[in-house]
Design an enzyme around this catalytic site. Sequence first.
Site, mmCIF file in Angstrom:
data_model
loop_
_atom_site.group_PDB
_atom_site.id
_atom_site.type_symbol
_atom_site.label_atom_id
_atom_site.label_comp_id
_atom_site.label_asym_id
_atom_site.label_seq_id
_atom_site.Cartn_x
_atom_site.Cartn_y
_atom_site.Cartn_z
ATOM 1 N N GLN A 115 0.833 -1.206 0.000
ATOM 2 C CA GLN A 115 0.000 0.000 0.000
ATOM 3 C C GLN A 115 0.864 1.251 0.000
ATOM 4 O O GLN A 115 1.806 1.363 0.812
ATOM 5 C CB GLN A 115 -0.883 0.026 1.254
ATOM 6 C CG GLN A 115 -1.988 -1.006 1.252
ATOM 7 C CD GLN A 115 -2.983 -0.789 2.389
ATOM 8 O OE1 GLN A 115 -2.596 -0.547 3.529
ATOM 9 N NE2 GLN A 115 -4.263 -0.877 2.088
ATOM 10 N N TYR A 135 -8.140 9.127 4.048
ATOM 11 C CA TYR A 135 -6.739 9.541 3.957
ATOM 12 C C TYR A 135 -6.573 10.531 2.791
ATOM 13 O O TYR A 135 -7.541 10.885 2.124
ATOM 14 C CB TYR A 135 -5.837 8.306 3.842
ATOM 15 C CG TYR A 135 -5.914 7.448 5.103
ATOM 16 C CD1 TYR A 135 -5.616 8.008 6.348
ATOM 17 C CD2 TYR A 135 -6.326 6.121 5.064
ATOM 18 C CE1 TYR A 135 -5.718 7.255 7.522
ATOM 19 C CE2 TYR A 135 -6.429 5.358 6.234
ATOM 20 C CZ TYR A 135 -6.123 5.936 7.455
ATOM 21 O OH TYR A 135 -6.239 5.202 8.618
HETATM 22 C C1 FMN Z 1 -4.312 -4.259 13.054
HETATM 23 C C2 FMN Z 1 -4.981 -3.705 11.839
HETATM 24 C C3 FMN Z 1 -4.380 -2.658 11.157
HETATM 25 C C4 FMN Z 1 -4.970 -2.141 9.997
HETATM 26 N N1 FMN Z 1 -4.291 -1.201 9.269
HETATM 27 C C5 FMN Z 1 -4.736 -0.893 8.029
HETATM 28 C C6 FMN Z 1 -3.924 -0.155 7.127
HETATM 29 O O1 FMN Z 1 -2.778 0.196 7.447
HETATM 30 N N2 FMN Z 1 -4.424 0.120 5.896
HETATM 31 C C7 FMN Z 1 -5.669 -0.289 5.521
HETATM 32 O O2 FMN Z 1 -6.076 0.007 4.392
HETATM 33 N N3 FMN Z 1 -6.457 -1.000 6.347
HETATM 34 C C8 FMN Z 1 -6.001 -1.345 7.564
HETATM 35 N N4 FMN Z 1 -6.746 -2.181 8.356
HETATM 36 C C9 FMN Z 1 -8.053 -2.647 7.887
HETATM 37 C C10 FMN Z 1 -7.953 -4.013 7.182
HETATM 38 O O3 FMN Z 1 -7.283 -3.928 5.964
HETATM 39 C C11 FMN Z 1 -9.332 -4.599 6.912
HETATM 40 O O4 FMN Z 1 -10.019 -3.778 6.028
HETATM 41 C C12 FMN Z 1 -10.140 -4.770 8.187
HETATM 42 O O5 FMN Z 1 -9.422 -5.527 9.118
HETATM 43 C C13 FMN Z 1 -11.487 -5.436 7.927
HETATM 44 O O6 FMN Z 1 -11.300 -6.692 7.347
HETATM 45 P P1 FMN Z 1 -11.460 -8.060 8.211
HETATM 46 O O7 FMN Z 1 -12.834 -8.018 8.796
HETATM 47 O O8 FMN Z 1 -11.265 -9.144 7.196
HETATM 48 O O9 FMN Z 1 -10.412 -8.026 9.246
HETATM 49 C C14 FMN Z 1 -6.202 -2.678 9.543
HETATM 50 C C15 FMN Z 1 -6.793 -3.727 10.240
HETATM 51 C C16 FMN Z 1 -6.204 -4.249 11.369
HETATM 52 C C17 FMN Z 1 -6.860 -5.409 12.084
#
Ligand code: FMN
Length: 652
Positions: A99, A171
Amino acid sequence: MKRLFEPLVIGPVTIKNRIFSSGHDTVMARDGLVTDQLVAYHRARAKGGAGLIVMQVSGVHSSARYTSHVLMATDDSCISGYAKVAAAVHPSGCKLFGQLFHPGREVMESQDGSMPVAWSASAVPNERFRVTPRELDERTIAEIVAGYARAALRLQAGGLDGVEIVASHGYLPAQFLNSSVNQRSDGYGGDIGNRLRFLREVLEAVKGAVGPGMAVGMRISGDELDPAGLVEDDALAACAELDRLGLLDYVSVTVGTSASLSGSDHIVPPMNYPVGYTAAYAAKVKQVVKVPVLVAGRINQPQDAARIIEQGSADACAMTRALICDPEMPSKVIGGRVEEIRACIACNQACIGHFHAGYPISCIQHPETGRELLYGRVQKAVRARTVVVVGGGPAGLKAAAVAAERGHAVTLFEARSRLGGQVRLASALPDREEFGGAIDNLYSEASRSGVIFELRHSVTAAEVRGMAPDAVIVATGAQPRVPVLETVGMPAVSNAWAVISAPGRLKPRGRTVVADWRADWVGIGAARMLAAAGHSVVLAVSGYAPGESLQQYVRDSMVGSLYRQHIEIMPLVRIVGVDEDSVYLQHVLTGEPVILEEAYNLVLAQGSLPVDDLLRELAADESLAVTGVGDCLAPRTVEEAVLEGLKAAWAI
Ligand SMILES: Cc1cc2nc3c(=O)[nH]c(=O)nc-3n(C[C@H](O)[C@H](O)[C@H](O)COP(=O)(O)O)c2cc1C
Ligand code: SF4
């Protein structure tokens, strides 16, 4: 689930299946660079069968440091780190994207205690971090755009297969797109065409730099779900136009924004959000673009991912926390071992909870995550030993499961007829049912490893000695703490645990006061259950706010419910006494008395105390090797319990 394992073509890249890990900050970078732990973390997910890993955000400009631990791609020293991750994941047939990121005004923390100048499309403050940014001048815009291209080249030099522009979650690119934030009158502001210009220039620069061999995509919130957020129509218009211009190889859809409390809850939605609720937003993006559409949001089981793909809402599903919780999930599906999947319960405690607290991410159910260098591969015991585990809560179950997996002969004794300890209670709280999944998963791991369970067996120290085990692990948990109170008459005082088990037992009369010391799930949950049962509830908290010790997105959801249920919140008070119609509190800052009259019920949510009699007795016996784990040492949460169970089992 066949569709889930069909390859997907994303520009010049083919991914082997439709399960991916979306970009997520791991707090495993040091000094802006990849570490061995970060490499090991991604290697585990690639080995487990993920088709694509999108690495966490990499800052593209010196002003892009939104945390003190963000990866940076602003000079060539980063290339070797990316190359290590690529070399770790590629042998498993997993593709690797990265990213490219600029937070704009969404600066979460300082680098050295002083806050830097944050930049945005316009000097419009955000609500969540209370940042007033400075409007970007055109020269700095050009510098940042060039920064995206240079960063993309570095990721390419590191062997990554694709790059993703983070235009999601409010962002910088989204700040330009959003008419509430972008109030410029130059060529970057005004109508949607002008507001799209920054993102378009970024994509043109990146595509131009990396050429046709690398996939270039974008992450966008289909709707920021915030009164001042990017609206769905503008998000869709941006996707359609960028697709028409041929600037995208894929669109990765999410929802929410970093800019506000309620908007940010969608970034990592807690368990009260429905599984896969974001698919509807992806489906709309799919209608306006030709390129593949990816989606993320509470997709924690492969059946749900398969359904979303079957329905045509998206072409691939992020299962990010699902993979944090169970890196082997895709391989388990392929191997017909679906029932062995350790499903994520969206508790947000050790993944995003750690991130927000500045620690490397992990998982409460799988503390091996984030500790792959230490616990990545189960080490079989050199000599099989007999192990007695006392207590069938999360600490005991984890200790038993891992010890048995290592080859030891393990018997677990539990005094009650059901396993689970406090987790069972926690899953009885409103909107917290899924929490019980932690016990189902641990139980199934322990049974598969061959643990023998002795339920309804309150084992004594003499019995343990009689068994002469090689090792004893005591995990007897905790019981509610009852503070010393000044009481007059026969006041109605009950405990939150009892209320949660049987909320109907307490009859509504006047006010019901819930005295909440820990400011976690228990006080809020009991208050909500009582309000639902007709009580007029005052939630008296010892801290600044209810849920103060919870991860922000979880807290937001719960505190929002308190408001909806008309529960009165009284912050900064401690409980000191009670009589038959009043509750006596004290302000924690001034010491002044706070008296609640016409309060006929007091419910204590005052934390817990260890149940450690057996531990003390056994530990005094030098002929036994005894380890205490979890709440019987000191009451904390499931996270510490499971981690200590893991450590104890490794030490045998
Ligand atoms: C610890 C953590 C850090 C995250 N940091 C980012 C990030 O840096 N950039 C981003 O686009 N999404 C970030 N996310 C969001 C995830 O990419 C994802 O969209 C979110 O966890 C929902 O998906 P899931 O239900 O499959 O976990 C983060 C999620 C978690 C759990
Ligand atoms: S800590 Fe909770 S939300 Fe995070 S991955 Fe583990 S189970 Fe899922």
